[in-house]
Design an enzyme around this catalytic site. Sequence first.
Site, PDB file in Angstrom:
ATOM      1  N   LYS A  56       0.799  -1.224   0.000  1.00 23.24           N
ATOM      2  CA  LYS A  56       0.000   0.000   0.000  1.00 23.24           C
ATOM      3  C   LYS A  56       0.834   1.279   0.000  1.00 23.24           C
ATOM      4  O   LYS A  56       0.292   2.361  -0.175  1.00 23.24           O
ATOM      5  CB  LYS A  56      -0.978  -0.014   1.176  1.00 23.24           C
ATOM      6  CG  LYS A  56      -1.995  -1.128   1.136  1.00 23.24           C
ATOM      7  CD  LYS A  56      -2.890  -1.131  -0.096  1.00 23.24           C
ATOM      8  CE  LYS A  56      -3.679   0.120  -0.256  1.00 23.24           C
ATOM      9  NZ  LYS A  56      -4.923  -0.072  -1.032  1.00 23.24           N
TER      10      LYS A  56
HETATM   11  C1  LIG Z   1      -2.123  -6.832   3.823  1.00 22.30           C
HETATM   12  C2  LIG Z   1      -2.929  -6.320   2.670  1.00 22.30           C
HETATM   13  N1  LIG Z   1      -3.116  -7.119   1.605  1.00 22.30           N
HETATM   14  C3  LIG Z   1      -3.845  -6.714   0.549  1.00 22.30           C
HETATM   15  C4  LIG Z   1      -4.428  -5.452   0.518  1.00 22.30           C
HETATM   16  C5  LIG Z   1      -5.290  -5.088  -0.642  1.00 22.30           C
HETATM   17  O1  LIG Z   1      -4.767  -4.132  -1.498  1.00 22.30           O
HETATM   18  P1  LIG Z   1      -5.730  -3.222  -2.352  1.00 22.30           P
HETATM   19  O2  LIG Z   1      -6.344  -2.221  -1.427  1.00 22.30           O
HETATM   20  O3  LIG Z   1      -4.815  -2.596  -3.350  1.00 22.30           O
HETATM   21  O4  LIG Z   1      -6.766  -4.074  -2.987  1.00 22.30           O
HETATM   22  C6  LIG Z   1      -4.247  -4.602   1.598  1.00 22.30           C
HETATM   23  C7  LIG Z   1      -4.817  -3.240   1.632  1.00 22.30           C
HETATM   24  O5  LIG Z   1      -4.205  -2.408   2.251  1.00 22.30           O
HETATM   25  C8  LIG Z   1      -3.496  -5.043   2.696  1.00 22.30           C
HETATM   26  O6  LIG Z   1      -3.322  -4.278   3.783  1.00 22.30           O
HETATM   27  N1  LIG Z   2      -6.412  -2.642   2.106  1.00 25.58           N
HETATM   28  C1  LIG Z   2      -6.887  -1.337   2.433  1.00 25.58           C
HETATM   29  C2  LIG Z   2      -8.360  -1.329   2.436  1.00 25.58           C
HETATM   30  O1  LIG Z   2      -8.831  -2.294   3.357  1.00 25.58           O
HETATM   31  C3  LIG Z   2      -9.960  -2.975   3.002  1.00 25.58           C
HETATM   32  O2  LIG Z   2     -10.490  -2.792   1.948  1.00 25.58           O
HETATM   33  C4  LIG Z   2     -10.434  -3.961   3.999  1.00 25.58           C
HETATM   34  C5  LIG Z   2     -11.900  -4.148   3.883  1.00 25.58           C
HETATM   35  C6  LIG Z   2     -12.630  -3.038   4.555  1.00 25.58           C
HETATM   36  O3  LIG Z   2     -12.506  -2.958   5.772  1.00 25.58           O
HETATM   37  O4  LIG Z   2     -13.325  -2.283   3.871  1.00 25.58           O
HETATM   38  C7  LIG Z   2      -6.329  -0.851   3.788  1.00 25.58           C
HETATM   39  O5  LIG Z   2      -5.587  -1.595   4.451  1.00 25.58           O
HETATM   40  O6  LIG Z   2      -6.650   0.257   4.174  1.00 25.58           O
END
Ligand SMILES: Cc1ncc(COP(=O)(O)O)c(C=O)c1O
Ligand SMILES: N[C@@H](COC(=O)CCC(=O)O)C(=O)O
Length: 349
Positions: free
Chosen positions: A49
């Site tokens: 991220k």
């Molecule tokens: C550990 C982890 N994996 C996957 C994702 C998913 O990434 P995306 O928000 O780009 O779909 C996130 C989102 O922050 C995450 O924290």
């Molecule tokens: N990966 C991003 C967004 O997190 C999510 O989409 C988790 C699902 C939700 O709670 O909506 C982050 O880490 O911020």
Amino acid sequence: MTQFPVLASKGLVDAVGKTPLIKLNTLSKELGRNIFGKAEFQNPGGSVKDRAALYLIEQAEKSGQIDPSRPATIVEGSAGNTAIGLAHIARSKGYKSIFYMPNTQSVSKINLLKYLGAEVYPVPVCPISDPMNFNNRARDHAKRLDNAIWTDQFDNPANWKSHYATTGPEILQQLQSAGLSCDAFTCSTGTGGTFTGVAKYLKEATNGQSKLVVADPPGSVIYSYIKTGEMNREGSSFTEGIGQGRITKNLRESIDITDDAVFVPDEESIVMLFRLLDEEGLFIGGTTALNVVAACKVAKTLPEGSNISTILCDSGHKYADRVFSKKWLREKKLYDAIPDSLKRYAILD
Ligand SMILES: Cc1ncc(COP(=O)(O)O)c(C=O)c1O
Ligand SMILES: N[C@@H](COC(=O)CCC(=O)O)C(=O)O
């Protein structure tokens, strides 16, 4: 001799991205197909991220939504990793940061944000239609401040564009420089930014030769939506940062080019988490384990020798109190899924 560049011109932000692509040797041998993981845990904030965080902040600067010459504040709703990326970049640029998080997330993510000087509000989980949802609260908080931006990671296209501009090209170049084709890409989605950005880039750059498969945990609607057009979901998952109850604007951008979806039960993700530790020496989080399970499932649909890439989203540090605890694993009904040979890793009571 290998040259290690000095990354000092813009400070910390220069260190975002350019991560290695690691071949997962044992799984590749077992499957007769090559599984590669993009080592995103090597980013300065420790996750995939950071790339989106950098683009979200720089887009706000370029578009004049914040004035970098005055004290500015970054506000976001996050499961944790986007916030951690934003907090690092905000500090490096001298900005303040404020985050709203679902209160189900691991305490170590909340603590890390506090160490980074951020203001953190863990709030009860509720749907996006409720004004008290973490993301809506972040939006409303930003409106009350001077020179502040709600970066809106779920629906802001700067998120997927970061992966279109960096993660996708890096994966393809890394494979091609080793003389390999990119036959498939898969990863799970939270905002959908990573999947969409990489998928859109690979679709164009390989003339549609890469198979693009979205991966989904229990409790999320994405698998059902891709397979049937309906948004059904059941259960919940121990993975943090993925799973969605809606089609975000970031995911919407790749729906038409997505070839397939795979569902990964928690039992398979937890076993893979310990297998990656045992077989590859990789200490990774739950979403990485899920992504690798998905990559193996995709591999089985492709000819021998195919190359499948996925994302190693973050390391295991933030989740260790949970996934290495026998009590927690039993509470989640995951302990019995772990083969006896791997149970020795669950060393906490
Ligand atoms: C550990 C982890 N994996 C996957 C994702 C998913 O990434 P995306 O928000 O780009 O779909 C996130 C989102 O922050 C995450 O924290
Ligand atoms: N990966 C991003 C967004 O997190 C999510 O989409 C988790 C699902 C939700 O709670 O909506 C982050 O880490 O911020």
